[in-house]
Design a protein around this motif. Structure first.
Motif, short mmCIF file in Angstrom:
data_model
loop_
_atom_site.label_atom_id
_atom_site.label_comp_id
_atom_site.label_asym_id
_atom_site.label_seq_id
_atom_site.Cartn_x
_atom_site.Cartn_y
_atom_site.Cartn_z
N GLN A 85 -51.92 -31.35 -19.01
CA GLN A 85 -51.63 -32.68 -18.50
C GLN A 85 -50.65 -33.46 -19.37
O GLN A 85 -50.28 -34.58 -19.03
N GLY A 86 -50.22 -32.86 -20.47
CA GLY A 86 -49.35 -33.57 -21.40
C GLY A 86 -47.89 -33.51 -21.02
O GLY A 86 -47.44 -32.65 -20.28
N GLU A 87 -47.14 -34.44 -21.56
CA GLU A 87 -45.68 -34.47 -21.40
C GLU A 87 -45.03 -33.44 -22.31
O GLU A 87 -43.97 -32.88 -21.98
N TYR A 88 -45.65 -33.19 -23.45
CA TYR A 88 -45.15 -32.22 -24.42
C TYR A 88 -46.18 -31.10 -24.61
O TYR A 88 -47.39 -31.33 -24.46
N ILE A 89 -45.68 -29.94 -24.99
CA ILE A 89 -46.54 -28.77 -25.21
C ILE A 89 -46.45 -28.35 -26.68
O ILE A 89 -45.35 -28.24 -27.25
N SER A 90 -47.61 -28.09 -27.27
CA SER A 90 -47.70 -27.61 -28.64
C SER A 90 -48.53 -26.34 -28.65
O SER A 90 -49.58 -26.26 -27.99
N LEU A 91 -48.06 -25.32 -29.36
CA LEU A 91 -48.76 -24.04 -29.41
C LEU A 91 -49.50 -23.87 -30.72
O LEU A 91 -49.02 -24.30 -31.78
N LEU A 92 -50.66 -23.23 -30.65
CA LEU A 92 -51.41 -22.90 -31.86
C LEU A 92 -52.13 -21.59 -31.63
O LEU A 92 -52.90 -21.45 -30.68
N ASP A 93 -51.86 -20.60 -32.47
CA ASP A 93 -52.62 -19.36 -32.42
C ASP A 93 -54.02 -19.60 -32.96
O ASP A 93 -54.20 -20.41 -33.88
N SER A 94 -54.99 -18.89 -32.44
CA SER A 94 -56.38 -19.18 -32.78
C SER A 94 -56.78 -18.73 -34.18
O SER A 94 -57.92 -18.97 -34.60
N ASP A 95 -55.86 -18.11 -34.91
CA ASP A 95 -56.14 -17.76 -36.30
C ASP A 95 -55.25 -18.53 -37.28
O ASP A 95 -55.25 -18.26 -38.48
N ASP A 96 -54.51 -19.52 -36.80
CA ASP A 96 -53.64 -20.34 -37.65
C ASP A 96 -54.13 -21.78 -37.66
O ASP A 96 -55.13 -22.12 -37.05
N ALA A 159 -45.13 -24.35 -35.31
CA ALA A 159 -44.44 -25.53 -35.85
C ALA A 159 -43.55 -26.19 -34.81
O ALA A 159 -42.61 -26.91 -35.15
N THR A 160 -43.82 -25.96 -33.51
CA THR A 160 -42.95 -26.48 -32.46
C THR A 160 -43.64 -27.52 -31.59
O THR A 160 -44.87 -27.60 -31.52
N LEU A 161 -42.81 -28.28 -30.89
CA LEU A 161 -43.25 -29.17 -29.81
C LEU A 161 -42.10 -29.20 -28.81
O LEU A 161 -40.95 -29.39 -29.19
N PHE A 162 -42.40 -29.01 -27.52
CA PHE A 162 -41.34 -28.98 -26.53
C PHE A 162 -41.81 -29.59 -25.22
O PHE A 162 -43.01 -29.81 -25.00
N ARG A 163 -40.85 -29.87 -24.34
CA ARG A 163 -41.14 -30.60 -23.12
C ARG A 163 -41.75 -29.70 -22.04
O ARG A 163 -41.24 -28.62 -21.76
N LYS A 164 -42.81 -30.18 -21.42
CA LYS A 164 -43.43 -29.43 -20.32
C LYS A 164 -42.49 -29.32 -19.13
O LYS A 164 -42.58 -28.39 -18.32
N SER A 165 -41.56 -30.26 -19.00
CA SER A 165 -40.66 -30.27 -17.85
C SER A 165 -39.84 -28.99 -17.72
O SER A 165 -39.35 -28.67 -16.63
N PHE A 166 -39.69 -28.24 -18.81
CA PHE A 166 -38.96 -26.97 -18.72
C PHE A 166 -39.65 -26.00 -17.76
O PHE A 166 -38.99 -25.21 -17.08
#
Length: 278
Positions: A85-96, A159-166
């Motif tokens: 539901q966010g405007e931005y997407i952030s990724l996180l691996d479950s071991d980091d 270490a990223t953040l990017f737009r969901k609109s992509f």
């Protein structure tokens, strides 16, 4: 609606998942949701993830594939994107895990509408020595970075953040590739948007010897070659064909070296000949 959706594809990381989730809960930037999607774990990972969603129902959501099978990281991320539901997407691996200011730094960078993806530095935690190693001598770039990025992937997913609109434009995580993760998506984004580097440590990658990203090194080299071959004939990358050709030659050479090291001499020679032709 949350401003940031943090996506975690969970798979057999019962030992590490708590630290990953707690690093999101500790963020100085508070306008986020956390999507924990279990990808067919056989350990207690799903139970841990579910317990966090029950404890923090307004911030954390838990999902599983309907068949409870393992579909792979990129397929799982795509499924999570469909409910984000966010405007931005952030990724996180479950071991980091994240630095506490990760989202704060990158949300600020994305206030510039010309920037499609912002990223920072990532450090490495060695699970054996229990030491953290700063990244040194690494190349970073901002702006129109496609030519540099296709030659070398210098963007760490955590270490990223990017737009969901992509994703509304048809971009996605490419599940065709099993070892190169987000790299095809980074190239899609950098082909149409500016990238912004933030000079701060924003995430920690845990090296425990069983990481998906450290397995199948030979397959990874082959997939990088195939990716460049596909882009070379893809019209959306037409203006970057010279840069892609240069990158393809390097990736063929690296692949040939690894083939030679593993005793695949005929295949190594074939790749070397293609390097000279290109």
């Amino acid at each position: 609606m949350a401003r940031v959706s943090v996506i975690v594809a969970v798979y057999n990381h019962e030992k590490y998942l708590k630290q990953a989730v707690e690093s999101v809960l500790a963020q100085t930037y508070k306008d986020w949701e956390l999507i924990l999607w279990d990808d067919g774990s056989h350990d207690a990972s799903a139970a841990i993830a579910r317990s966090y969603s029950e404890k923090h129902p307004k911030k954390i959501r838990f999902f599983q594939h309907k068949d409870a099978a393992n579909h792979g990281q990129e397929t799982t991320r795509n499924a999570a994107l469909a409910v984000a539901q966010g405007e931005y997407i952030s990724l996180l691996d479950s071991d980091d895990w994240y630095a506490s200011t990760k989202l704060e730094h990158l949300v600020e960078a994305l206030e510039d509408p010309a920037v499609g993806l912002a990223y920072g530095r990532s450090e490495t935690w060695d699970e054996t020595t229990k030491k953290i190693w700063p990244v040194s001598g690494h190349h970073y770039a901002s702006g129109d970075v496609f030519s540099e990025l296709v030659y070398e992937n210098f963007i760490s997913a955590g270490a990223t953040l990017f737009r969901k609109s992509f994703f509304e434009r048809g971009f996605y995580f490419d599940s065709k590739y099993k070892t190169i993760g987000e790299y095809p998506l980074w190239l899609q984004i950098s082909n149409v948007s500016k990238i912004q580097f933030v000079d701060a440590v924003l995430s920690v990658w845990r090296n425990h010897g069983a990481n998906t990203g450290t397995k199948n090194a030979l397959l990874a080299k082959a997939e990088l070659v195939e990716l460049c071959e596909r882009m070379l004939v893809d019209e959306q990358y037409r203006v970057h064909r010279q840069a892609i050709s240069k990158a393809l030659a390097k990736k063929r050479y690296d692949y040939a070296n690894m083939l030679f090291a593993t005793g695949e001499l005929q295949l190594a020679k074939a790749e070397c000949r293609l390097v000279w032709v290109e």
